[in-house]
Motif scaffolding. Structure first.
Motif, PDB file in Angstrom:
ATOM      1  N   GLU A 149      26.073  35.001  13.502  1.00 31.75           N
ATOM      2  CA  GLU A 149      26.852  33.806  13.157  1.00 31.75           C
ATOM      3  C   GLU A 149      26.209  32.498  13.599  1.00 31.75           C
ATOM      4  N   GLN A 164      43.825  49.286  15.799  1.00 32.72           N
ATOM      5  CA  GLN A 164      44.183  48.136  14.959  1.00 32.72           C
ATOM      6  C   GLN A 164      45.668  47.821  15.137  1.00 32.72           C
ATOM      7  N   MET A 208      38.221  38.589  23.203  1.00 31.34           N
ATOM      8  CA  MET A 208      37.170  38.980  22.265  1.00 31.34           C
ATOM      9  C   MET A 208      37.209  40.493  22.131  1.00 31.34           C
ATOM     10  N   ARG A 220      30.615  44.643  15.040  1.00 32.66           N
ATOM     11  CA  ARG A 220      31.649  43.769  14.488  1.00 32.66           C
ATOM     12  C   ARG A 220      32.401  43.188  15.668  1.00 32.66           C
ATOM     13  N   ASN A 221      32.629  41.879  15.650  1.00 26.39           N
ATOM     14  CA  ASN A 221      33.397  41.296  16.754  1.00 26.39           C
ATOM     15  C   ASN A 221      34.265  40.169  16.247  1.00 26.39           C
ATOM     16  N   SER A 222      35.299  39.872  17.015  1.00 29.05           N
ATOM     17  CA  SER A 222      36.183  38.759  16.672  1.00 29.05           C
ATOM     18  C   SER A 222      36.678  38.113  17.951  1.00 29.05           C
ATOM     19  N   VAL A 223      36.592  36.796  18.019  1.00 26.43           N
ATOM     20  CA  VAL A 223      37.209  36.037  19.102  1.00 26.43           C
ATOM     21  C   VAL A 223      38.591  35.617  18.604  1.00 26.43           C
ATOM     22  N   LEU A 224      39.614  36.160  19.243  1.00 27.54           N
ATOM     23  CA  LEU A 224      40.995  35.848  18.857  1.00 27.54           C
ATOM     24  C   LEU A 224      41.389  34.545  19.544  1.00 27.54           C
ATOM     25  N   ARG A 225      41.857  33.601  18.751  1.00 26.90           N
ATOM     26  CA  ARG A 225      42.196  32.287  19.295  1.00 26.90           C
ATOM     27  C   ARG A 225      43.687  32.020  19.168  1.00 26.90           C
ATOM     28  N   ASP A 285      24.926  39.503  16.783  1.00 32.04           N
ATOM     29  CA  ASP A 285      25.487  38.187  16.462  1.00 32.04           C
ATOM     30  C   ASP A 285      24.750  37.593  15.266  1.00 32.04           C
ATOM     31  N   GLY A 292      35.446  43.891  20.161  1.00 33.94           N
ATOM     32  CA  GLY A 292      34.236  44.329  19.462  1.00 33.94           C
ATOM     33  C   GLY A 292      34.341  45.789  19.068  1.00 33.94           C
ATOM     34  N   PRO A 352      42.817  42.714  15.197  1.00 37.83           N
ATOM     35  CA  PRO A 352      42.552  42.725  13.744  1.00 37.83           C
ATOM     36  C   PRO A 352      41.878  44.021  13.294  1.00 37.83           C
TER      37      PRO A 352
END
Ligand SMILES: [Zn+2]
Length: 336
Positions: free
Chosen positions: A182, A277, A320, A253-258, A180, A322, A298
């Motif tokens: 961020e 993907q 989320m 690498r991670n992304s929280v999809l909102r 993390d 990752g 993504p």
């Protein structure tokens, strides 16, 4: 004339004891805390449960640890925050405090004259984090989140601090570790509980095990065992505890999809599922069942958590994801 206690202190021994009390914040929001002071000198480890009141596995893990940790077998001090967010716990709210609608884990370090969540954060900062040398903030999926276990390792750009935090995450032993990068670096705007420790120079991790308001033995035991391994790592106990089972997967690498819409969410994936993907993660519909959005991955990765109950408000997380990668270096910080 010296007292027995001061003579013991002079001799290098400490009065081993366990004390439990309510840390005063406000009516209905006082925080139950246990302090276990060991028989010999050592660091202070703070364990925080119940920042989110619908997250039960950390709360139950700390109930057990209060019974199993004995002052006589401990070097240093353990502070257990049994239920940080009592208004959320007793009124069973997800994410937000019932009084001010704020997420306690977004208002650190808090304010003494702020809203109730901000006052809770301030009390934890002053009475727990600032007295600790190390911190573990224990979470699980919230009441609406189906989650596979993982921990967060925060890289702050300070190599020594980051390495000590990395060792905490490895010692805790969850098999997925999210790297993390961020978190804010300003101690006055630390936002998160564990980051409040990190921005004050204290190694800290956040751990996640369990979710959906379920009481699952393996999820509780995973947190309890992780704490015991950290205590052994910090040389605070010699208690027998199993080693972590495997080398961890590093999520680089991670992304929280909102959701950008309000309505109902229909997940198309399960926790721990690997997706390519553009895979469909789920659909958001309006209240009549008409599809408003299709949410897609993504990048290729693993589902760390996914919302598993229907209500969704614009801006809230859906899932989320990752992606694993090679073990990162504490000395590599892409931000600086
Ligand atoms: Zn949480």
């Amino acid at each position: 004339m010296r007292t027995t206690a001061s003579l013991l202190l002079l001799a290098g021994a400490l009065p081993a004891q366990m004390t439990s009390r309510l840390l005063p914040v406000a009516p209905g929001a006082d925080i139950p805390i246990t302090t276990i002071q060991g028989a010999s000198a050592g660091p202070t480890l703070a364990l925080v449960a119940g920042i989110h009141g619908y997250e039960y596995t950390p709360v139950l893990a700390l109930q057990r640890l209060r019974r199993t940790l004995t002052p006589g077998g401990l070097a240093g001090t353990v502070i257990l925050v049994h239920v940080a967010n009592m208004p959320s716990f007793l009124r069973r709210t997800v994410y937000y405090g019932p009084d001010d609608g704020k997420n306690l884990n977004r208002v650190f370090p808090g304010r003494p004259e702020g809203t109730l969540s901000e006052r809770i954060a301030h009390a934890i900062t002053r009475e727990v984090i600032e007295r600790a040398d190390y911190l573990i903030d224990l979470h699980c999926g919230d009441g609406n989140e189906s989650l596979r276990p993982y921990s967060y390792w925060m890289r702050t750009g300070k190599p020594d601090l980051d390495e000590r935090s990395r060792r905490l995450a490895l010692a805790f032993g969850l098999d997925h570790i999210v790297v993390d990068d961020e978190r804010p670096t300003d101690p006055a705007q630390s936002v998160y509980c564990s980051n409040t420790a990190a921005t004050r120079g204290k190694p800290a991790i956040t751990v996640e095990s369990g979710g959906l308001g379920l009481i699952e033995e393996d999820a509780v035991a995973r947190l309890e065992q992780g704490v015991l391994r950290v205590l052994r790592h910090l040389k605070m106990t010699r208690a027998a505890v199993a080693d972590q089972p495997v080398a961890p997967v590093w999520i680089v690498r991670n992304s929280v999809l909102r959701s950008d819409a309000t309505g109902l969410f229909y997940p198309a994936v399960r926790k721990d599922q690997d997706v390519p993907q553009d895979a469909l993660i789920g659909r958001v519909t309006d209240f009549f069942g008409n599809t408003l959005r299709e949410v897609r991955a993504p990048f290729a990765g693993r589902i760390l958590y996914v919302i598993a109950t229907p209500p969704i408000s614009a801006g809230e997380p859906l899932a989320m994801i990752g992606a694993p990668g090679p073990m990162p270096s504490p000395r590599t910080d892409p931000r600086r």
